[in-house]
Design an enzyme around this catalytic site. Structure first.
Site, PDB file in Angstrom:
ATOM      1  N   GLU A 250       1.011  -1.153  -0.172  1.00  0.00           N
ATOM      2  CA  GLU A 250       0.090   0.141  -0.090  1.00  0.00           C
ATOM      3  C   GLU A 250       0.869   1.214   0.072  1.00  0.00           C
ATOM      4  O   GLU A 250       1.973   1.049   0.490  1.00  0.00           O
ATOM      5  CB  GLU A 250      -1.030  -0.007   1.181  1.00  0.00           C
ATOM      6  N   LYS A 252       2.211   4.720   1.535  1.00  0.00           N
ATOM      7  CA  LYS A 252       2.477   5.093   2.757  1.00  0.00           C
ATOM      8  C   LYS A 252       2.373   6.471   2.652  1.00  0.00           C
ATOM      9  O   LYS A 252       3.172   7.349   2.292  1.00  0.00           O
ATOM     10  CB  LYS A 252       3.917   4.580   3.210  1.00  0.00           C
ATOM     11  N   ARG A 257      -2.082   9.490  11.695  1.00  0.00           N
ATOM     12  CA  ARG A 257      -3.019   8.361  11.800  1.00  0.00           C
ATOM     13  C   ARG A 257      -4.368   8.646  12.523  1.00  0.00           C
ATOM     14  O   ARG A 257      -4.183   9.415  13.395  1.00  0.00           O
ATOM     15  CB  ARG A 257      -2.180   7.433  12.325  1.00  0.00           C
ATOM     16  N   ARG A 274      -2.393   8.370  17.127  1.00  0.00           N
ATOM     17  CA  ARG A 274      -1.304   7.094  17.067  1.00  0.00           C
ATOM     18  C   ARG A 274      -1.159   6.788  18.727  1.00  0.00           C
ATOM     19  O   ARG A 274      -0.956   5.963  19.077  1.00  0.00           O
ATOM     20  CB  ARG A 274       0.078   7.361  16.548  1.00  0.00           C
ATOM     21  N   GLU A 304      -5.300   7.104   7.395  1.00  0.00           N
ATOM     22  CA  GLU A 304      -4.286   8.069   7.580  1.00  0.00           C
ATOM     23  C   GLU A 304      -5.012   9.368   7.288  1.00  0.00           C
ATOM     24  O   GLU A 304      -5.508   9.356   5.837  1.00  0.00           O
ATOM     25  CB  GLU A 304      -2.959   8.101   6.548  1.00  0.00           C
ATOM     26  N   PHE A 344      -7.708   2.031   5.823  1.00  0.00           N
ATOM     27  CA  PHE A 344      -6.990   0.828   5.717  1.00  0.00           C
ATOM     28  C   PHE A 344      -7.059  -0.573   6.291  1.00  0.00           C
ATOM     29  O   PHE A 344      -6.881  -1.677   6.149  1.00  0.00           O
ATOM     30  CB  PHE A 344      -5.484   0.893   5.481  1.00  0.00           C
ATOM     31  N   ARG A 419       5.196  -3.780  17.315  1.00  0.00           N
ATOM     32  CA  ARG A 419       5.784  -3.540  16.078  1.00  0.00           C
ATOM     33  C   ARG A 419       6.102  -5.101  15.408  1.00  0.00           C
ATOM     34  O   ARG A 419       6.814  -5.671  16.013  1.00  0.00           O
ATOM     35  CB  ARG A 419       7.027  -2.638  16.023  1.00  0.00           C
ATOM     36  N   LYS A 425       7.508  -1.593   6.655  1.00  0.00           N
ATOM     37  CA  LYS A 425       7.204  -0.323   5.955  1.00  0.00           C
ATOM     38  C   LYS A 425       8.838  -0.152   5.031  1.00  0.00           C
ATOM     39  O   LYS A 425      10.023  -0.722   5.373  1.00  0.00           O
ATOM     40  CB  LYS A 425       7.430   0.722   6.658  1.00  0.00           C
TER      41      LYS A 425
HETATM   42  P1  ATP Z   1       6.804   6.641  10.494  1.00  0.00           P
HETATM   43  O1  ATP Z   1       7.409   7.888  10.987  1.00  0.00           O
HETATM   44  O2  ATP Z   1       7.523   5.911   9.665  1.00  0.00           O
HETATM   45  O3  ATP Z   1       5.315   6.694  10.180  1.00  0.00           O
HETATM   46  P2  ATP Z   1       5.743   5.337  12.993  1.00  0.00           P
HETATM   47  O4  ATP Z   1       6.515   4.912  14.256  1.00  0.00           O
HETATM   48  O5  ATP Z   1       4.809   6.481  13.351  1.00  0.00           O
HETATM   49  O6  ATP Z   1       6.923   5.627  11.654  1.00  0.00           O
HETATM   50  P3  ATP Z   1       5.153   2.881  11.749  1.00  0.00           P
HETATM   51  O7  ATP Z   1       4.108   2.040  12.613  1.00  0.00           O
HETATM   52  O8  ATP Z   1       6.648   2.834  11.974  1.00  0.00           O
HETATM   53  O9  ATP Z   1       4.718   4.286  12.367  1.00  0.00           O
HETATM   54  O10 ATP Z   1       4.615   3.186  10.253  1.00  0.00           O
HETATM   55  C1  ATP Z   1       3.327   3.090   9.960  1.00  0.00           C
HETATM   56  C2  ATP Z   1       2.890   4.388   9.919  1.00  0.00           C
HETATM   57  O11 ATP Z   1       2.621   4.863   8.550  1.00  0.00           O
HETATM   58  C3  ATP Z   1       1.445   4.357  10.502  1.00  0.00           C
HETATM   59  O12 ATP Z   1       1.420   4.634  11.907  1.00  0.00           O
HETATM   60  C4  ATP Z   1       0.495   5.340   9.562  1.00  0.00           C
HETATM   61  O13 ATP Z   1       0.305   6.563  10.289  1.00  0.00           O
HETATM   62  C5  ATP Z   1       1.285   5.506   8.363  1.00  0.00           C
HETATM   63  N1  ATP Z   1       0.673   4.989   7.265  1.00  0.00           N
HETATM   64  C6  ATP Z   1       0.427   5.603   6.202  1.00  0.00           C
HETATM   65  N2  ATP Z   1      -0.097   5.120   4.998  1.00  0.00           N
HETATM   66  C7  ATP Z   1      -0.354   3.740   5.794  1.00  0.00           C
HETATM   67  C8  ATP Z   1      -0.971   2.611   5.394  1.00  0.00           C
HETATM   68  N3  ATP Z   1      -1.416   2.490   3.927  1.00  0.00           N
HETATM   69  N4  ATP Z   1      -1.061   1.367   6.067  1.00  0.00           N
HETATM   70  C9  ATP Z   1      -0.393   1.484   7.471  1.00  0.00           C
HETATM   71  N5  ATP Z   1       0.024   2.780   7.939  1.00  0.00           N
HETATM   72  C10 ATP Z   1       0.368   3.708   7.049  1.00  0.00           C
END
Ligand code: ATP
Length: 588
Positions: A250, A252, A257, A274, A304, A344, A419, A425
């Site tokens: 998907e 990003k 969030r 989040r 998101e 999502f 996690r 990612k």
């Molecule tokens: P990052 O700063 O890389 O977003 P993070 O620690 O906030 O890191 P992670 O769980 O590592 O969060 O990465 C997933 C994040 O990406 C989710 O918290 C969400 O906010 C964002 N995101 C964007 N698009 C998507 C998607 N299609 N599916 C899931 N998460 C997504």
């Protein structure tokens, strides 16, 4: 349970120097509480009046506190201030004055812990005309009847500065020990906590319904679920291998969030971040759309939220989306720069908990209850079975100005609060030097030397969070990236939060000039991760830990949206170190 007993346990807790000793003290204390007290005792021990998503602020102003101490003990406010300046802690000041009160006649009623909690809650909730007088009266009544030890903790709690140093994981482990006899049940308790984000509720269920209540814990509407998080891998090949040859891939989106809860019957929508904060007032267009565009009586789903121009199909940069995080002018902003929600996942629908179903089913159901062409859209996705497809999709997304991709295991349940490799990612930034920033916890600071002496601040000692042990492990000293204003700010803030000895949950071999209770998170960029005997991050019995080369601070001050337990974990650093090596090999 008398508050007097709680205060004694809190004092003991302050004297402990290891996490295991903290668990022992906490579990002894929790065992003493009645069924009806446990919830409030747990909140109090966390230093809060309610779970964070309810937005009840604990925290009276310092001047107000000084005034209350002065009235409750018969001294001038100037004398109270003088003691505060000397001791640097209004809790200790309240204790000192309670010990030499001139108003002996007022004392001493013994009060229950719930009485103290309810009174401070009332103080927090009292507003409007005449509220200051009412609040002072309530606090004076408490302080006037307190022993020095009680006054210390009542004051710190009322100020929002209880800071016992026990994180959520430590409290969960203590609950497990207190009510099941050992610490093993903590895993199950954590599972329940991940489903509701409310430690008081978990404790209450454990005490009333026992292990069975926790094992059957379900998600519930308007209790935010702690979000699933993604692992990192540097190449499409590794992603596909981990996903056993097939996965969804998907876009990003670089927005915020948002977890949406709706109940049509109640006409109620709530949106959580989040970190489980309530964001509903900041996203009025998404809240409205959730009631209109979702075909369900009740649902919990997530996506998101991002500023998006539907006419040009353009995603706006994160800086534009984040402007929503403010109190005023939201309606205007939502017209000038409307947000869309790229949904999502689906976690709950019409009475049924969906978190245990495979992702493919959850996603299909989500697509069947939302049209997907209004304010709520779906995250763009493909099903990939080759690395080439993943790479092609990745390049396309980066070309569209997006951050990268998230690959998801189609068979995986929704893994709340963890996690895991069910989400992986891959970001633009992995394809170069270590340009992903890390979020580190401040555990100490250095006083300035040379030119810096004038600020009394020369840098920070920072740590990662080891989620397995619930301990903070040092990774780097940071001396660059600070502006003058920043140095002054850090000095002031950290002076107020320094600790006399190494905090119990910090593991370190280096010693800063001052230790700081692990509470604040900063964002840091570095050139690379190296091995070093100076730091405890990832040492795990070996000689060398992990450290950062050329670290510099990039956040303007501390990150208000992250708790110390949300910082980059030791495990993530080790994985990033592995990725860094693999990228080098691929480049050479
Ligand atoms: P990052 O700063 O890389 O977003 P993070 O620690 O906030 O890191 P992670 O769980 O590592 O969060 O990465 C997933 C994040 O990406 C989710 O918290 C969400 O906010 C964002 N995101 C964007 N698009 C998507 C998607 N299609 N599916 C899931 N998460 C997504």
């Amino acid at each position: 349970m008398l508050f007097e007993a709680v205060a004694k346990y809190y004092e003991k807790l302050e004297g402990t120097s290891s996490r295991l000793a903290m668990i022992d003290v906490l579990s002894e204390m929790l065992k003493e509480a009645d069924k009806d007290e446990i919830k409030k005792l747990v909140y109090m021990t966390q230093g809060v009046l309610a779970p964070p998503f309810e937005g009840v602020q604990v925290g009276i102003a310092e001047k107000f506190a000084e005034h209350a101490i002065s009235i409750a003990t018969g001294y001038e406010q100037a004398q109270v201030l003088q003691s505060y300046k000397k001791l640097g802690d209004l809790g200790l000041t309240a204790g000192e004055f309670a010990g030499k009160t001139k108003l002996r006649g007022l004392r001493r009623t013994k009060f229950e812990v719930t009485y103290v909690f309810d009174t401070i809650l009332k103080i927090a909730n009292t507003s409007g005309s005449g509220s200051q007088d009412m609040k002072i009266k309530m606090l004076v009544e408490l302080l006037g009847a307190s022993s020095p030890l009680e006054a210390r903790y009542i004051m710190r709690f009322a100020l929002g500065e209880l800071r016992l140093g026990a994180g959520d994981a430590t409290i969960l482990e203590a609950l497990s020990k207190a009510y099941t006899g050992d610490r093993e049940f903590k895993v199950k308790l954590e599972g329940a906590y991940n489903m509701c984000g409310d430690l008081g509720k978990v404790a209450d269920v454990l005490v009333r319904k026992g292990k069975e209540g926790i094992e059957n814990f379900k998600v519930s509407l308007f209790n935010p679920i702690r979000p699933a998080l993604a692992e990192r891998l540097p190449t499409a090949e590794e992603i596909l291998e981990k996903m056993k040859g097939k996965c969804s891939v998907e876009s990003k989106y670089d927005g915020l969030r948002a977890q949406v809860h709706i109940s049509k019957a109640k006409g109620r929508v709530e949106i959580f971040s989040r970190n489980l904060e309530r964001l509903t007032p900041m996203f009025p267009e998404i809240a409205k759309a959730a009631l209109k565009e979702v075909n369900a009586r009740e649902a919990i789903f997530e996506g998101e939220a991002i500023a998006y121009n539907d006419a040009t199909k353009e995603f706006r940069p994160f800086q534009e989306t984040i402007q929503r995080k403010r109190k005023h002018g939201i309606e205007e902003l939502s017209e000038q720069m409307p947000l869309h929600l790229f949904a999502f996942d689906l976690m709950y629908l019409d009475g049924v908990d969906y978190t245990n179903l495979p992702y493919e089913k959850r996603r299909r159901k989500l697509e069947s209850i939302v049209e997907g062409d209004g304010t709520i859209r779906f995250s763009d996705m493909i099903i990939a079975t080759t690395a080439k497809e993943i790479d092609k999709y990745f390049e396309q997304m980066v070309g569209n100005g997006l951050e990268g991709i998230v690959a998801k295991d189609l068979n995986s349940p929704y893994v709340a609060g963890a996690r895991k490799f069910s989400w992986i990612k891959l970001k633009r930034s992995y394809k170069g030097e270590l340009s992903d920033t890390v979020d580190l916890v401040i555990v100490g600071y250095y006083v300035g030397r040379g030119v810096r002496a004038e600020f009394g601040f020369g840098g920070l000692l920072t740590a990662t969070y080891n989620e397995k042990t619930d301990i903070f492990e040092t990774i780097t000293r940071i001396g660059t990236g600070f502006t003058e204003a920043n140095m002054k700010m850090f000095k002031e803030l950290l002076d107020h939060h320094k600790s006399k000895k190494k905090p119990a949950r910090v593991n370190a071999v280096v010693e800063p000039d001052f230790w700081v209770d692990p509470e604040f998170v900063v964002e840091v960029r570095a050139d690379e991760i190296t091995r070093s005997p100076m730091h405890t991050c990832g040492r795990d019995g070996g000689e060398e830990g992990y450290a950062l080369r050329f670290p510099r601070i990039v956040s303007d001050g501390v990150r208000g949206d992250k708790k110390p337990e949300d910082a980059t974990t030791t495990k993530e650093i080790i994985e990033m170190f592995g990725m860094q090596k693999r990228i080098r090999v691929a480049d050479s």
